[in-house]
Write an enzyme that holds these catalytic residues in place. Structure first.
Site, PDB file in Angstrom:
ATOM      1  N   HIS A  28     -69.362  56.085   7.491  1.00  0.00           N
ATOM      2  CA  HIS A  28     -69.759  57.172   8.400  1.00  0.00           C
ATOM      3  C   HIS A  28     -69.270  58.512   7.854  1.00  0.00           C
ATOM      4  CE1 HIS A  28     -70.246  59.717  11.947  1.00  0.00           C
ATOM      5  NE2 HIS A  28     -69.010  60.131  11.692  1.00  0.00           N
ATOM      6  N   HIS A  80     -70.959  62.762   6.617  1.00  0.00           N
ATOM      7  CA  HIS A  80     -70.412  64.125   6.672  1.00  0.00           C
ATOM      8  C   HIS A  80     -70.321  64.820   5.320  1.00  0.00           C
ATOM      9  CE1 HIS A  80     -69.056  64.417  10.871  1.00  0.00           C
ATOM     10  NE2 HIS A  80     -68.707  63.150  10.797  1.00  0.00           N
ATOM     11  N   GLU A 109     -72.195  66.054  14.556  1.00  0.00           N
ATOM     12  CA  GLU A 109     -72.364  64.598  14.667  1.00  0.00           C
ATOM     13  C   GLU A 109     -73.805  64.182  14.962  1.00  0.00           C
ATOM     14  OE1 GLU A 109     -68.410  63.324  13.781  1.00  0.00           O
ATOM     15  OE2 GLU A 109     -70.390  62.455  13.690  1.00  0.00           O
ATOM     16  N   SER A 120     -75.826  58.313   9.482  1.00  0.00           N
ATOM     17  CA  SER A 120     -75.154  57.061   9.077  1.00  0.00           C
ATOM     18  C   SER A 120     -75.568  55.895   9.966  1.00  0.00           C
ATOM     19  CB  SER A 120     -73.630  57.246   9.129  1.00  0.00           C
ATOM     20  OG  SER A 120     -73.229  57.666  10.423  1.00  0.00           O
TER      21      SER A 120
HETATM   22  N1  HBI Z   1     -60.236  62.266  13.599  1.00  0.00           N
HETATM   23  N2  HBI Z   1     -60.352  61.263  11.513  1.00  0.00           N
HETATM   24  C1  HBI Z   1     -60.964  61.909  12.519  1.00  0.00           C
HETATM   25  N3  HBI Z   1     -62.287  62.168  12.448  1.00  0.00           N
HETATM   26  C2  HBI Z   1     -62.933  62.816  13.438  1.00  0.00           C
HETATM   27  O1  HBI Z   1     -64.146  63.063  13.350  1.00  0.00           O
HETATM   28  C3  HBI Z   1     -62.200  63.211  14.581  1.00  0.00           C
HETATM   29  C4  HBI Z   1     -60.838  62.924  14.631  1.00  0.00           C
HETATM   30  N4  HBI Z   1     -60.117  63.302  15.699  1.00  0.00           N
HETATM   31  C5  HBI Z   1     -60.686  64.036  16.813  1.00  0.00           C
HETATM   32  C6  HBI Z   1     -62.148  64.250  16.671  1.00  0.00           C
HETATM   33  N5  HBI Z   1     -62.829  63.866  15.593  1.00  0.00           N
HETATM   34  C7  HBI Z   1     -62.991  64.909  17.729  1.00  0.00           C
HETATM   35  O2  HBI Z   1     -62.742  64.343  18.973  1.00  0.00           O
HETATM   36  C8  HBI Z   1     -62.721  66.394  17.761  1.00  0.00           C
HETATM   37  O3  HBI Z   1     -63.914  67.063  18.071  1.00  0.00           O
HETATM   38  C9  HBI Z   1     -61.685  66.698  18.767  1.00  0.00           C
HETATM   39 FE    FE Z   2     -68.048  61.949  12.351  1.00  0.00          FE
END
Ligand code: HBI
Ligand code: FE
Length: 279
Positions: free
Chosen positions: A136, A141, A190, A209
């Site tokens: 993913h 990304h 996303e 993804s």
């Molecule tokens: N942590 N590793 C990782 N990847 C993410 O996409 C991610 C995260 N922590 C919080 C988060 N995304 C989302 O909830 C944020 O928008 C807050």
């Molecule tokens: Fe993501």
């Protein structure tokens, strides 16, 4: 420091990743030698299936940048991607054991470091994995981080999210600013759609993804697709809740990454205040 495991949204399940090996900023080195032949085969099969689905559904920009991942037959090495990514837009990818808390996540983005989960789903989870895995994060990304406007937007999101976190802790008029801003991330980075040569195309990592949602988001007549062009659209987006374990009921459509960057450049404080009152 042994970091506290965190799982976003699902508190009843232990996290997949080994957080004990992460450093204070939640990053950990990619241990490429630790991937099994089965792991590499899972990557190869996921990559082959997903890349075959892209034409006519993913934005041309994503398709053009995807080869920057380098490997399709085995899990890419982060160092090899960084050797190309750093000179391109100043970004680098860093390993993380999985989802990490908000402020460390935003801090990495603000510093042009994109957190990439370093484990891959099991063959049994081929069609769906609850937490974002390396496929993913890398496939969904990372290719667009090679696009200058998109790369600038993601850093601006990280800086803006740290500001939202400061605001919601210091100004009662900005209650839930981080939650409201996270919805913008959800409906763009996303699950975002883009209008390209008059056609709807996907650029959101969660769509790119996913074998099913790529077709659904672009072709199905079911979901609502709203323009994300003006401030009123931005507020509507930030007021919209979302679902994390099924296809979205609605999507937001931008005209370009530059348009998204321009739309989100102004100060969001008035938006947070308006949204806090409306809720
Ligand atoms: N942590 N590793 C990782 N990847 C993410 O996409 C991610 C995260 N922590 C919080 C988060 N995304 C989302 O909830 C944020 O928008 C807050
Ligand atoms: Fe993501």
């Amino acid at each position: 420091m042994a970091v506290q495991p965190v799982v976003y949204g699902q508190s009843d399940r232990p996290p997949r990743g080994d957080y004990a090996r992460a450093s204070d900023d939640y990053t950990c080195a990619q241990n490429w030698a630790s991937y099994s032949a089965e792991d590499h085969d899972t990557w190869r099969r996921l990559y082959a299936r997903q890349s075959a689905l892209l034409p006519g559904l993913a934005t041309e920009r994503f398709i053009a940048l995807l080869p920057n991942l380098g490997a399709s037959e085995s899990i890419p090495r982060f160092a090899e991607i960084n050797a190309r990514l750093k000179p391109a837009t100043g970004w680098e990818i860093v390993g993380v054991p999985g989802l990490i808390p908000e402020v460390p996540f935003f801090t990495l983005l603000a510093n042009r470091k994109f957190p990439v989960t370093d484990w891959i789903r099991s063959p049994q989870e081929f069609d769906y994995v609850v937490e974002p895995d390396i496929f993913h994060d890398l496939f969904g990304h990372v290719p667009l981080l090679f696009d200058a406007a998109y790369a600038d937007h993601i850093q601006a999101y990280g800086e803006g999210a740290l500001k939202a976190h400061r605001l919601e802790t210091s100004d009662p008029r900005c209650a839930r600013a981080v939650e409201h801003l996270s919805r913008l991330y959800w409906y763009t980075i996303e699950f975002g759609l883009m209008r390209e040569a008059g056609q709807i195309r996907a650029y959101g990592a969660g769509i790119l993804s996913s074998p099913g949602e790529l077709q659904h988001s672009v072709r199905s007549a079911e979901p609502q697709r709203m323009d994300l062009r003006f401030e009123a659209d931005l507020l509507a987006c930030m007021a919209s809740t979302y679902k994390i374990d099924s296809y979205q009921a609605q999507y937001f459509v931008i005209d370009s990454f530059q348009a998204l960057l321009d739309l989100t450049a102004p100060d969001f404080t008035p938006h947070y205040q308006q949204l806090a009152q409306a809720a």
